[in-house]
Write an enzyme that holds these catalytic residues in place. Structure first.
Site, PDB file in Angstrom:
ATOM      1  N   HIS A   1      39.017   4.060  50.731  1.00  0.00           N
ATOM      2  CA  HIS A   1      37.819   4.478  51.473  1.00  0.00           C
ATOM      3  C   HIS A   1      37.957   5.969  51.785  1.00  0.00           C
ATOM      4  O   HIS A   1      38.936   6.608  51.363  1.00  0.00           O
ATOM      5  CB  HIS A   1      37.649   3.622  52.731  1.00  0.00           C
ATOM      6  CG  HIS A   1      38.895   3.539  53.572  1.00  0.00           C
ATOM      7  ND1 HIS A   1      39.430   4.632  54.210  1.00  0.00           N
ATOM      8  CD2 HIS A   1      39.722   2.502  53.862  1.00  0.00           C
ATOM      9  CE1 HIS A   1      40.516   4.280  54.871  1.00  0.00           C
ATOM     10  NE2 HIS A   1      40.735   2.987  54.666  1.00  0.00           N
TER      11      HIS A   1
ATOM     12  N   GLY B   1      38.894   7.541  54.329  1.00  0.00           N
ATOM     13  CA  GLY B   1      40.137   7.930  55.004  1.00  0.00           C
ATOM     14  C   GLY B   1      41.223   8.252  53.986  1.00  0.00           C
ATOM     15  O   GLY B   1      41.867   9.306  54.044  1.00  0.00           O
ATOM     16  N   HIS B   2      41.407   7.352  53.005  1.00  0.00           N
ATOM     17  CA  HIS B   2      42.399   7.602  51.956  1.00  0.00           C
ATOM     18  C   HIS B   2      42.043   8.877  51.177  1.00  0.00           C
ATOM     19  O   HIS B   2      42.903   9.691  50.863  1.00  0.00           O
ATOM     20  CB  HIS B   2      42.415   6.449  50.936  1.00  0.00           C
ATOM     21  CG  HIS B   2      42.809   5.115  51.482  1.00  0.00           C
ATOM     22  ND1 HIS B   2      41.944   4.040  51.557  1.00  0.00           N
ATOM     23  CD2 HIS B   2      43.988   4.658  51.974  1.00  0.00           C
ATOM     24  CE1 HIS B   2      42.573   2.994  52.041  1.00  0.00           C
ATOM     25  NE2 HIS B   2      43.810   3.334  52.317  1.00  0.00           N
TER      26      HIS B   2
ATOM     27  N   GLN C   1      56.202  -5.620  53.105  1.00  0.00           N
ATOM     28  CA  GLN C   1      55.732  -5.229  54.436  1.00  0.00           C
ATOM     29  C   GLN C   1      54.771  -6.248  55.048  1.00  0.00           C
ATOM     30  O   GLN C   1      54.254  -6.031  56.133  1.00  0.00           O
ATOM     31  CB  GLN C   1      55.133  -3.828  54.411  1.00  0.00           C
ATOM     32  CG  GLN C   1      53.803  -3.706  53.690  1.00  0.00           C
ATOM     33  CD  GLN C   1      53.408  -2.249  53.523  1.00  0.00           C
ATOM     34  OE1 GLN C   1      54.030  -1.498  52.774  1.00  0.00           O
ATOM     35  NE2 GLN C   1      52.368  -1.823  54.236  1.00  0.00           N
TER      36      GLN C   1
ATOM     37  N   ASP D   1      47.542   4.940  61.230  1.00  0.00           N
ATOM     38  CA  ASP D   1      48.700   4.060  61.425  1.00  0.00           C
ATOM     39  C   ASP D   1      49.755   4.883  62.169  1.00  0.00           C
ATOM     40  O   ASP D   1      50.726   5.355  61.582  1.00  0.00           O
ATOM     41  CB  ASP D   1      49.205   3.572  60.070  1.00  0.00           C
ATOM     42  CG  ASP D   1      48.132   2.784  59.343  1.00  0.00           C
ATOM     43  OD1 ASP D   1      48.036   1.584  59.542  1.00  0.00           O
ATOM     44  OD2 ASP D   1      47.348   3.407  58.591  1.00  0.00           O
TER      45      ASP D   1
ATOM     46  N   GLN E   1      53.423   3.973  62.197  1.00  0.00           N
ATOM     47  CA  GLN E   1      53.950   4.106  60.826  1.00  0.00           C
ATOM     48  C   GLN E   1      54.250   5.572  60.513  1.00  0.00           C
ATOM     49  O   GLN E   1      55.331   5.908  60.011  1.00  0.00           O
ATOM     50  CB  GLN E   1      52.924   3.550  59.831  1.00  0.00           C
ATOM     51  CG  GLN E   1      53.224   3.885  58.388  1.00  0.00           C
ATOM     52  CD  GLN E   1      52.234   3.244  57.435  1.00  0.00           C
ATOM     53  OE1 GLN E   1      52.337   2.064  57.161  1.00  0.00           O
ATOM     54  NE2 GLN E   1      51.280   3.996  56.929  1.00  0.00           N
TER      55      GLN E   1
ATOM     56  N   SER F   1      40.853  -0.656  54.998  1.00  0.00           N
ATOM     57  CA  SER F   1      40.548  -1.601  53.918  1.00  0.00           C
ATOM     58  C   SER F   1      40.303  -2.988  54.510  1.00  0.00           C
ATOM     59  O   SER F   1      39.568  -3.792  53.939  1.00  0.00           O
ATOM     60  CB  SER F   1      41.702  -1.660  52.919  1.00  0.00           C
ATOM     61  OG  SER F   1      42.050  -0.364  52.505  1.00  0.00           O
ATOM     62  N   ARG F   2      40.925  -3.281  55.642  1.00  0.00           N
ATOM     63  CA  ARG F   2      40.771  -4.609  56.259  1.00  0.00           C
ATOM     64  C   ARG F   2      39.419  -4.780  56.948  1.00  0.00           C
ATOM     65  O   ARG F   2      39.062  -5.909  57.303  1.00  0.00           O
ATOM     66  CB  ARG F   2      41.908  -4.879  57.244  1.00  0.00           C
ATOM     67  CG  ARG F   2      43.250  -5.074  56.553  1.00  0.00           C
ATOM     68  CD  ARG F   2      44.331  -5.544  57.512  1.00  0.00           C
ATOM     69  NE  ARG F   2      45.513  -6.004  56.811  1.00  0.00           N
ATOM     70  CZ  ARG F   2      46.624  -5.284  56.603  1.00  0.00           C
ATOM     71  NH1 ARG F   2      46.706  -4.048  57.060  1.00  0.00           N
ATOM     72  NH2 ARG F   2      47.654  -5.801  55.950  1.00  0.00           N
TER      73      ARG F   2
HETATM   74  P1  AMP Z   1      46.840   1.820  53.551  1.00  0.00           P
HETATM   75  O1  AMP Z   1      46.211   1.743  52.211  1.00  0.00           O
HETATM   76  O2  AMP Z   1      46.108   1.093  54.616  1.00  0.00           O
HETATM   77  O3  AMP Z   1      48.321   1.525  53.510  1.00  0.00           O
HETATM   78  O4  AMP Z   1      46.750   3.340  53.976  1.00  0.00           O
HETATM   79  C1  AMP Z   1      47.264   4.370  53.162  1.00  0.00           C
HETATM   80  C2  AMP Z   1      47.283   5.668  53.931  1.00  0.00           C
HETATM   81  O5  AMP Z   1      45.967   6.014  54.334  1.00  0.00           O
HETATM   82  C3  AMP Z   1      48.119   5.550  55.228  1.00  0.00           C
HETATM   83  O6  AMP Z   1      48.854   6.744  55.409  1.00  0.00           O
HETATM   84  C4  AMP Z   1      47.057   5.372  56.275  1.00  0.00           C
HETATM   85  O7  AMP Z   1      47.457   5.814  57.548  1.00  0.00           O
HETATM   86  C5  AMP Z   1      45.931   6.242  55.724  1.00  0.00           C
HETATM   87  N1  AMP Z   1      44.637   5.823  56.293  1.00  0.00           N
HETATM   88  C6  AMP Z   1      44.165   4.553  56.384  1.00  0.00           C
HETATM   89  N2  AMP Z   1      42.973   4.538  57.026  1.00  0.00           N
HETATM   90  C7  AMP Z   1      42.702   5.833  57.353  1.00  0.00           C
HETATM   91  C8  AMP Z   1      41.635   6.478  58.046  1.00  0.00           C
HETATM   92  N3  AMP Z   1      40.603   5.780  58.542  1.00  0.00           N
HETATM   93  N4  AMP Z   1      41.687   7.806  58.201  1.00  0.00           N
HETATM   94  C9  AMP Z   1      42.741   8.527  57.704  1.00  0.00           C
HETATM   95  N5  AMP Z   1      43.787   7.984  57.062  1.00  0.00           N
HETATM   96  C10 AMP Z   1      43.775   6.666  56.873  1.00  0.00           C
END
Ligand code: AMP
Length: 286
Positions: free
Chosen positions: A41, A43-44, A68, A157, A160, A193-194
């Site tokens: 999305h 954010g990524h 994980q 996160d 994390q 993503s959730r």
């Molecule tokens: P994930 O795919 O959920 O493991 O996330 C991959 C990376 O994207 C991690 O470093 C997350 O913290 C970051 N991330 C997830 N959601 C967002 C968001 N809304 N804004 C910025 N970074 C994000």
């Protein structure tokens, strides 16, 4: 219509990526790594764009990492759509998508894990006891495979990001860990993503998370320094919208330890459920 997309290469083999990265480093090129679990999305994509801006080569990894996830968590149903994700990475200017299968990353069961005993049992770790060891171990593997100069993680996160930074520092990984702001929906809900698991009703109600965090920040700015009162404000807002709180904590953002009284160095961390979906969020108080 103009097409900004570069031709992107999908690499599945850890060894092939390591060889590619060694070649790039030998040519003096800097490598940015954006580790993700896919179902990308905005954010990524903000992380990918940051990397593209500051590095010669950007590698986005897409790997739903089994180690994980807890036994009763959503590993099996986690959304997977590699081709759409690769297109988004390409449009954002990435060079490589690293998309291994679990058997590529774990040809034999993993016996060597990285732990942070001080933090892996707190906050999210209290409810996901094997989660952070899984995250730290896979991120260490990704660092050794992709050989990044910089690696990008979201503040979304928050715990994390903190434990990854600490791992890189403690173990002298030659990687600069860069944190990026949380991207939110118009409603304030942090993109995740959730969020796809939420029904439209739950999704609307989940905007109470950020509303609660903002309300607490406002009350803090007006002079409310009590941890208990500020936590209460957030809990009430979320519960009134139908959410179930897992935890709300106010901690020092430098070491993630709980604070006795709120200060500009504090960050609020929380996890809650709307329906069956577990959501996390945070807000820094400055
Ligand atoms: P994930 O795919 O959920 O493991 O996330 C991959 C990376 O994207 C991690 O470093 C997350 O913290 C970051 N991330 C997830 N959601 C967002 C968001 N809304 N804004 C910025 N970074 C994000």
């Amino acid at each position: 219509m103009r097409n900004n997309a570069k031709k992107i290469k999908i690499i599945r083999s850890p060894l092939a990526l390591q060889k590619f990265s060694q070649k790039m480093l030998a040519q003096g090129k800097s490598i940015g790594l954006v580790p993700t679990m896919g179902a990308l999305h905005k954010g990524h994509i903000s992380l990918v764009k940051m990397s593209v801006k500051n590095n010669d080569i950007t590698i986005a990894s897409i790997f739903v990492n089994p180690t994980q996830f807890g036994a009763n968590e959503d590993f099996a149903k986690y959304p997977r759509r590699l081709l759409t994700d690769a297109k988004l990475c390409s449009e954002a200017g990435a060079d490589i998508v690293f998309a291994p299968q679990p058997k590529d990353m774990y040809p034999l069961p993993l016996q060597t894990f990285i732990h942070n005993p001080a933090l892996e049992t707190l906050y999210c770790g209290k409810y996901r006891p094997t989660h952070f060891a899984g995250v730290l171990s896979v991120v260490a593997k990704l660092f050794n495979i992709a050989l990044p100069s910089r690696a990008y993680f979201g503040e979304k996160d928050f715990q994390q990001l903190h434990v990854i930074r600490k791992m890189a520092f403690d173990l002298n990984f030659p990687v600069k860990v860069i944190g990026a702001k949380t991207i939110r929906e118009k409603s304030g809900l942090a993109m995740s993503s959730r969020n796809e698991y939420l029904s439209p009703k739950e999704r609307a109600a989940a905007s109470s998370i950020y509303a609660g965090l903002l309300e607490a920040k406002k009350r803090y700015a007006q002079g409310e320094f009590s941890v208990a009162k500020l936590k209460g404000i957030i809990k009430e807002k979320i519960e009134r919208a139908g959410g179930k709180i897992q935890y709300v904590e106010i901690v020092d953002k430098r070491d993630l330890m709980p604070v006795a009284s709120v200060s500009p160095k504090s960050v609020i961390l929380l996890a809650c459920h709307f329906g069956k979906t577990r959501l996390i969020d945070h807000l820094c108080l400055i």
